[in-house]
Design a protein around this motif. Sequence first.
Motif, PDB file in Angstrom:
ATOM      1  N   ALA A 220       1.071  -1.132   0.055  1.00  0.00           N
ATOM      2  CA  ALA A 220      -0.153  -0.144   0.378  1.00  0.00           C
ATOM      3  C   ALA A 220       0.993   1.427   0.231  1.00  0.00           C
ATOM      4  CB  ALA A 220      -1.277   0.050   1.168  1.00  0.00           C
ATOM      5  N   VAL A 221       1.712   0.943   1.357  1.00  0.00           N
ATOM      6  CA  VAL A 221       2.729   2.779   0.656  1.00  0.00           C
ATOM      7  C   VAL A 221       3.212   2.614  -0.167  1.00  0.00           C
ATOM      8  CG1 VAL A 221       4.537   3.443   1.762  1.00  0.00           C
ATOM      9  CG2 VAL A 221       3.587   2.266   2.960  1.00  0.00           C
ATOM     10  N   GLY A 222       3.542   1.389  -0.992  1.00  0.00           N
ATOM     11  CA  GLY A 222       4.299   1.555  -2.412  1.00  0.00           C
ATOM     12  C   GLY A 222       3.528   1.981  -3.671  1.00  0.00           C
ATOM     13  N   VAL A 223       1.960   1.961  -3.636  1.00  0.00           N
ATOM     14  CA  VAL A 223       1.114   2.349  -4.302  1.00  0.00           C
ATOM     15  C   VAL A 223       0.862   3.810  -5.064  1.00  0.00           C
ATOM     16  CG1 VAL A 223      -1.300   2.419  -4.932  1.00  0.00           C
ATOM     17  CG2 VAL A 223       0.577   0.030  -5.010  1.00  0.00           C
ATOM     18  N   ALA A 224       0.777   4.522  -3.361  1.00  0.00           N
ATOM     19  CA  ALA A 224       0.508   5.722  -3.292  1.00  0.00           C
ATOM     20  C   ALA A 224       2.386   6.548  -3.698  1.00  0.00           C
ATOM     21  CB  ALA A 224       0.657   5.813  -1.725  1.00  0.00           C
ATOM     22  N   ALA A 225       2.824   6.060  -3.403  1.00  0.00           N
ATOM     23  CA  ALA A 225       4.260   6.467  -3.959  1.00  0.00           C
ATOM     24  C   ALA A 225       4.178   7.018  -5.072  1.00  0.00           C
ATOM     25  CB  ALA A 225       5.304   5.582  -3.202  1.00  0.00           C
ATOM     26  N   GLY A 226       4.099   5.279  -5.739  1.00  0.00           N
ATOM     27  CA  GLY A 226       4.239   5.343  -7.505  1.00  0.00           C
ATOM     28  C   GLY A 226       3.121   6.268  -7.782  1.00  0.00           C
ATOM     29  N   PHE A 227       2.340   6.040  -6.999  1.00  0.00           N
ATOM     30  CA  PHE A 227       0.997   7.412  -8.394  1.00  0.00           C
ATOM     31  C   PHE A 227       1.748   8.459  -7.674  1.00  0.00           C
ATOM     32  CE2 PHE A 227      -3.224   8.573  -9.212  1.00  0.00           C
ATOM     33  CZ  PHE A 227      -3.451   8.309 -10.016  1.00  0.00           C
ATOM     34  N   PHE A 228       2.141   8.869  -6.671  1.00  0.00           N
ATOM     35  CA  PHE A 228       2.448  10.153  -6.528  1.00  0.00           C
ATOM     36  C   PHE A 228       3.654  11.091  -7.668  1.00  0.00           C
ATOM     37  CE2 PHE A 228       5.062  12.637  -3.321  1.00  0.00           C
ATOM     38  CZ  PHE A 228       4.629  13.482  -3.117  1.00  0.00           C
ATOM     39  N   VAL A 229       4.058   9.765  -7.739  1.00  0.00           N
ATOM     40  CA  VAL A 229       5.717  10.203  -8.046  1.00  0.00           C
ATOM     41  C   VAL A 229       6.070  10.115  -9.886  1.00  0.00           C
ATOM     42  CG1 VAL A 229       7.140   8.026  -8.794  1.00  0.00           C
ATOM     43  CG2 VAL A 229       8.032  10.137  -7.996  1.00  0.00           C
ATOM     44  N   VAL A 230       5.612   9.584 -10.242  1.00  0.00           N
ATOM     45  CA  VAL A 230       4.954  10.008 -11.822  1.00  0.00           C
ATOM     46  C   VAL A 230       4.996  10.722 -12.882  1.00  0.00           C
ATOM     47  CG1 VAL A 230       4.319   8.396 -13.804  1.00  0.00           C
ATOM     48  CG2 VAL A 230       5.388   7.459 -11.891  1.00  0.00           C
ATOM     49  N   PRO A 231       3.566  11.458 -12.138  1.00  0.00           N
ATOM     50  CA  PRO A 231       2.493  12.636 -12.905  1.00  0.00           C
ATOM     51  C   PRO A 231       4.076  14.115 -12.319  1.00  0.00           C
ATOM     52  CG  PRO A 231       1.308  11.719 -12.141  1.00  0.00           C
ATOM     53  CD  PRO A 231       2.410  11.268 -11.056  1.00  0.00           C
ATOM     54  N   LEU A 232       4.482  14.100 -11.301  1.00  0.00           N
ATOM     55  CA  LEU A 232       5.021  14.750 -10.795  1.00  0.00           C
ATOM     56  C   LEU A 232       6.277  15.021 -12.009  1.00  0.00           C
ATOM     57  CD1 LEU A 232       4.943  15.150  -7.104  1.00  0.00           C
ATOM     58  CD2 LEU A 232       3.526  16.607  -8.549  1.00  0.00           C
ATOM     59  N   ASN A 233       7.232  14.075 -11.123  1.00  0.00           N
ATOM     60  CA  ASN A 233       8.348  13.333 -12.573  1.00  0.00           C
ATOM     61  C   ASN A 233       8.011  14.116 -13.709  1.00  0.00           C
ATOM     62  OD1 ASN A 233      10.701  12.808 -11.422  1.00  0.00           O
ATOM     63  ND2 ASN A 233      10.192  10.628 -11.519  1.00  0.00           N
ATOM     64  N   ALA A 234       6.661  14.132 -14.533  1.00  0.00           N
ATOM     65  CA  ALA A 234       6.863  14.365 -16.008  1.00  0.00           C
ATOM     66  C   ALA A 234       6.758  16.092 -15.962  1.00  0.00           C
ATOM     67  CB  ALA A 234       5.527  13.707 -16.635  1.00  0.00           C
ATOM     68  N   LEU A 235       6.071  16.051 -15.049  1.00  0.00           N
ATOM     69  CA  LEU A 235       6.024  18.153 -14.382  1.00  0.00           C
ATOM     70  C   LEU A 235       6.655  18.322 -14.324  1.00  0.00           C
ATOM     71  CD1 LEU A 235       3.126  19.711 -14.216  1.00  0.00           C
ATOM     72  CD2 LEU A 235       3.254  19.814 -12.169  1.00  0.00           C
TER      73      LEU A 235
END
Length: 413
Positions: free
Chosen positions: A325-340
């Motif tokens: 659960a920690v990982g799912v939240a973290a992955g969903f969090f970081v990918v769009p911010l990297n692209a942005l």
Amino acid sequence: MTQQHQHAEATPLLSRGLVAVLLAQFLSAFADNAILVGALKLVMTLTAEKGMDALLQGSFVLPYILLAPFVGLLADALPKGRVMWLANSVKLLSGLAMLAVAWLGTAEMVSWVIVAYVLTGIGAALYSPAKYGILVQLCRPAHLVSANGLIEGSTIVAILLGFVVGGLLADVSLLGLLVLVTVCYALAVGLSLLIPRLPVVHPFDGASVITMVRGFASVVLTLFTDRQARISLLGTSLFWGAGSTLRLVLFAWVPFALALTNTSAATNLGGIVSVGIIIGAALAGTLVRLEQAPRALWAGLLIGLPLLFMGWVSTLWQAAALLVAVGVAAGFFVVPLNALLQARGQQSVGAGRAIAVQNFCENLLIAAFVGIHYLASQLLDPGQEVLGFGLLMITLMGALFISYRLTGRTHQP
């Protein structure tokens, strides 16, 4: 329209160039994580001195911080595929050096393990701005989040396998592990040569070191005055600072809470977090468009929540469920911010420079989190430290979310 943009517009998502980047990145990231396990095991074999794990982590982070003013310039001043080749070559030297220490080493050679791991950090510091900066040249804007999802997903798979396989092999044959690491770096060097030669973004103008440092400070200021770039920098820095520290925390927590003393138990749980990140990254790449990237801040609020329940965990499977659960939240969090960040950086200072600033911020946060971990380990037991870590993440992500919403009332993105 520039040659660079014409190339990106005409290129499908899974181009030959992106496939070469993905494969080189996978092998390089796999080796980066396996060599960490190997370095920890080698240091433990050579000396019983406490605090060596923090020293190793610091030796990796230091090149990122010291080279930050220069690596972004290098990534934008040369074809990014060639920069990736150079970075992987430095990592290959680190693998060979670590292998030599393991083959010949005595307790007096423990400092050479640190030196070899510094080389790994130098290679990684060179590599990251080119790896992410190249995506805006290889991909159309509509593909940028998906390409980031592929990069992040493959990176996390590599982290998962590198960490888990490293833990298993380290208990069987340390030399075998370091041979595997060296071979992976060598293959990554070869694959980097298959990346197309892309146009230079910002040719080097022959500036002095002082001028480059001042220029880097100006780039930092430019990005931090951009609302969306600022939130991306802070968010991704929190992600990597927390992730790097969580792995160290788990090494202490597993034997304390689960009475499991084998190295692979801690590395397997670290791998479980990576599985969750893969899932979250895939969901973000599918569900979140670039213009919607700040919405990922909601996921950041959920990263620390599962850690609050770790005190009631008594089995490996319960721990794994919470860490997924920690990982799912973290992955969903970081990918769009990297692209942005890549998009905003490309528009203002160049993607390579933006990623160099990102690395600088991330590694400052990693150093800060490792320092907090060291202090917490002296004052708290591992169970208390995990709970405190969860509370800290909720507080920091909450502050990030609130600050973004408040600034949005007076500034447009």
